[in-house]
Design a protein around this motif. Structure first.
Motif, PDB file in Angstrom:
ATOM      1  N   PRO A 176       0.816  -1.217   0.000  1.00  0.00           N
ATOM      2  CA  PRO A 176       0.000   0.000   0.000  1.00  0.00           C
ATOM      3  C   PRO A 176       0.850   1.268   0.000  1.00  0.00           C
ATOM      4  N   VAL A 177       0.292   2.338  -0.518  1.00  0.00           N
ATOM      5  CA  VAL A 177       1.014   3.600  -0.672  1.00  0.00           C
ATOM      6  C   VAL A 177       1.505   4.122   0.673  1.00  0.00           C
ATOM      7  N   ARG A 178       0.683   3.980   1.702  1.00  0.00           N
ATOM      8  CA  ARG A 178       1.089   4.477   3.021  1.00  0.00           C
ATOM      9  C   ARG A 178       2.381   3.814   3.490  1.00  0.00           C
ATOM     10  N   ILE A 195      24.324   8.845   0.923  1.00  0.00           N
ATOM     11  CA  ILE A 195      24.013   7.744   0.010  1.00  0.00           C
ATOM     12  C   ILE A 195      22.917   8.178  -0.954  1.00  0.00           C
ATOM     13  N   GLU A 196      23.135   7.958  -2.245  1.00  0.00           N
ATOM     14  CA  GLU A 196      22.121   8.254  -3.256  1.00  0.00           C
ATOM     15  C   GLU A 196      21.104   7.116  -3.308  1.00  0.00           C
ATOM     16  N   LEU A 197      19.843   7.451  -3.181  1.00  0.00           N
ATOM     17  CA  LEU A 197      18.769   6.465  -3.254  1.00  0.00           C
ATOM     18  C   LEU A 197      17.833   6.798  -4.410  1.00  0.00           C
ATOM     19  N   CYS A 198      17.368   5.757  -5.092  1.00  0.00           N
ATOM     20  CA  CYS A 198      16.320   5.911  -6.101  1.00  0.00           C
ATOM     21  C   CYS A 198      15.259   4.853  -5.818  1.00  0.00           C
ATOM     22  N   ALA A 199      14.081   4.999  -6.441  1.00  0.00           N
ATOM     23  CA  ALA A 199      12.966   4.099  -6.165  1.00  0.00           C
ATOM     24  C   ALA A 199      12.387   3.560  -7.459  1.00  0.00           C
ATOM     25  N   ASP A 200      11.974   2.278  -7.421  1.00  0.00           N
ATOM     26  CA  ASP A 200      11.422   1.587  -8.586  1.00  0.00           C
ATOM     27  C   ASP A 200      10.078   0.990  -8.201  1.00  0.00           C
ATOM     28  N   ALA A 201       9.013   1.392  -8.929  1.00  0.00           N
ATOM     29  CA  ALA A 201       7.662   0.933  -8.595  1.00  0.00           C
ATOM     30  C   ALA A 201       7.175  -0.221  -9.455  1.00  0.00           C
ATOM     31  N   ASN A 202       7.858  -0.516 -10.566  1.00  0.00           N
ATOM     32  CA  ASN A 202       7.415  -1.612 -11.452  1.00  0.00           C
ATOM     33  C   ASN A 202       5.924  -1.505 -11.785  1.00  0.00           C
ATOM     34  N   TRP A 203       5.485  -0.307 -12.176  1.00  0.00           N
ATOM     35  CA  TRP A 203       4.107  -0.010 -12.614  1.00  0.00           C
ATOM     36  C   TRP A 203       3.078  -0.163 -11.499  1.00  0.00           C
ATOM     37  N   ALA A 204       3.448   0.012 -10.258  1.00  0.00           N
ATOM     38  CA  ALA A 204       2.554  -0.344  -9.150  1.00  0.00           C
ATOM     39  C   ALA A 204       1.352   0.579  -9.001  1.00  0.00           C
ATOM     40  N   GLU A 209      -1.944   7.814  -6.970  1.00  0.00           N
ATOM     41  CA  GLU A 209      -1.045   7.167  -6.013  1.00  0.00           C
ATOM     42  C   GLU A 209       0.403   7.570  -6.262  1.00  0.00           C
ATOM     43  N   ALA A 210       0.776   7.627  -7.540  1.00  0.00           N
ATOM     44  CA  ALA A 210       2.149   7.997  -7.887  1.00  0.00           C
ATOM     45  C   ALA A 210       2.475   9.415  -7.432  1.00  0.00           C
TER      46      ALA A 210
END
Length: 378
Positions: A176-178, A195-204, A209-210
């Motif tokens: 869930p988004v929360r 630290i560099e962070l990135c995020a991957d949602a895989n079309w979630a 929501e995005a």
């Protein structure tokens, strides 16, 4: 450089090797849990003794890909000069009608990489030199990935990558988004600001929501938001770009340049992420990266759960493209990375987030065909 006259070399055989393995650690994304994955290695032999190897992204049903390569692509290549790569790409593209994509372009990718491997061996040069290059001898990489799970599980995943010395790490986010928003903040605090962070949602996500997840990423200084929406939803990406301050990344789902053009040309994407084992091999992926460069969009090669051949081809492209941001570095120790060649996987060779570029001719790796036979899909 070889003594063989490049104009006289001919292709005598094309062999597709469908391979399947159980992952040593399941990969968990918004799609679900992957416990088994497949690829196809493409072996091309010539009458001058040069052998090239390529890799096709064929996560499931690898034998279907192998049949397509051997029945529809191989006849178009036998007796031809392997260095006429652009012509071969165009000829193979006509093996099936309809819009470009799917199994055909992924199958072409494996053949194309093998042809570049042969051309490098004939010339006595590594592929990144054949591509022209910008003088890189190492490429920046990021660890992939902190898999989706409980707080404690994701904490442990992050700690493992930091212990390996990665200064850049990708985090998987899902429903869930929360929980996603909370874990985005939690992992930032755990990693610290350096630290560099990135995020991957895989079309979630849906667009709404995005937007919410994007706000959390922006508040916590993540450097990109990868594939938040379905790849077909180009209008949604454009709208999200207007509402999300975190740069957007996508492209691993694209097969050809025309599928990347819209979101690159209008700069909806800040990072283009084609996968060389999906997007038609080195030939088409190079076109995509160069088109991105012409529009001031960065190139960030995708690898996913692929093998050492895909990883190595991606390193050569990363070394040569002027607009490189960072390359994905899968950290699983699968046989596709550890058994197929004598080369250690990138996660074991990287140092402080940089991976050296192979200097041998072609891809610069030698395949253990006995190991390939042991991994062959039953």
């Amino acid at each position: 450089m070889s003594d063989a006259n490049p104009a006289d070399v001919k292709i005598v055989d094309v062999i597709a090797h469908p391979l399947t393995q159980t992952l040593p650690r399941p990969t968990v994304t918004s799609w679900g849990k992957y416990t088994e994955v497949s690829i196809v290695l493409v072996e091309i032999r010539t009458d001058a003794g040069f052998v090239g190897v390529g890799e096709t992204l064929a996560r499931f049903s690898p034998k279907a890909y192998a049949e397509l390569i051997e029945t529809s692509l191989k006849p178009r290549l036998i007796g031809q000069n392997p260095t006429d790569i652009m012509q071969h790409w165009r000829t193979m593209r006509r093996a099936l009608s309809g819009r470009a994509g799917g199994m055909l372009i992924e199958a072409i990718a494996g053949v194309d990489i093998a042809l570049w491997d042969i051309m490098g061996k004939i010339a006595g040069l590594p592929i990144f030199r054949l591509l022209g290059g910008v003088g890189r001898t190492q490429v920046p990489v990021y660890a992939a990935s902190v898999n989706w799970g409980t707080d404690e599980f994701m904490d442990g995943e992050l700690d493992r990558y930091l212990e390996k010395g990665f200064p850049r790490v990708k985090v998987k986010v899902a429903d869930p988004v929360r929980d996603a928003c909370r874990r985005i903040e939690r992992l930032r605090k755990r990693a610290g600001d350096d630290i560099e962070l990135c995020a991957d949602a895989n079309w979630a996500y849906t667009l709404e929501e995005a937007v919410d997840v994007g706000r959390a990423l922006t508040a916590n200084g993540y450097f990109w938001f990868e594939e938040p929406l379905r790849p077909e939803d180009e209008q949604g990406y454009e709208q999200l770009r207007r509402q999300c301050a975190t740069p957007l990344a996508a492209g691993e789902s694209n097969y050809t340049l025309d599928q990347a053009m819209r979101l690159v040309a209008n700069r909806t994407l800040s990072y283009l992420q084609p996968d060389v084992a999906r997007s038609g091999g080195i030939t088409e992926t190079r076109r995509m990266a160069e088109f991105a460069a012409a529009h001031d969009v960065s190139y960030a090669p995708h690898i996913g759960m692929s093998g050492i051949v895909c990883e190595t081809a991606s390193v050569h492209l990363a070394a040569a493209m002027p607009n490189l941001r960072a390359m994905e570095c899968e950290t699983d120790s699968s046989p596709f990375k550890t058994a197929i060649t004598g080369a250690a996987p990138g996660a074991d060779r990287q140092k402080n987030g940089y991976l050296p570029v192979p200097t041998g001719p072609g891809l610069g790796i030698e395949v253990d065909w006995d190991a390939v036979a042991r991994l062959r899909a039953s």
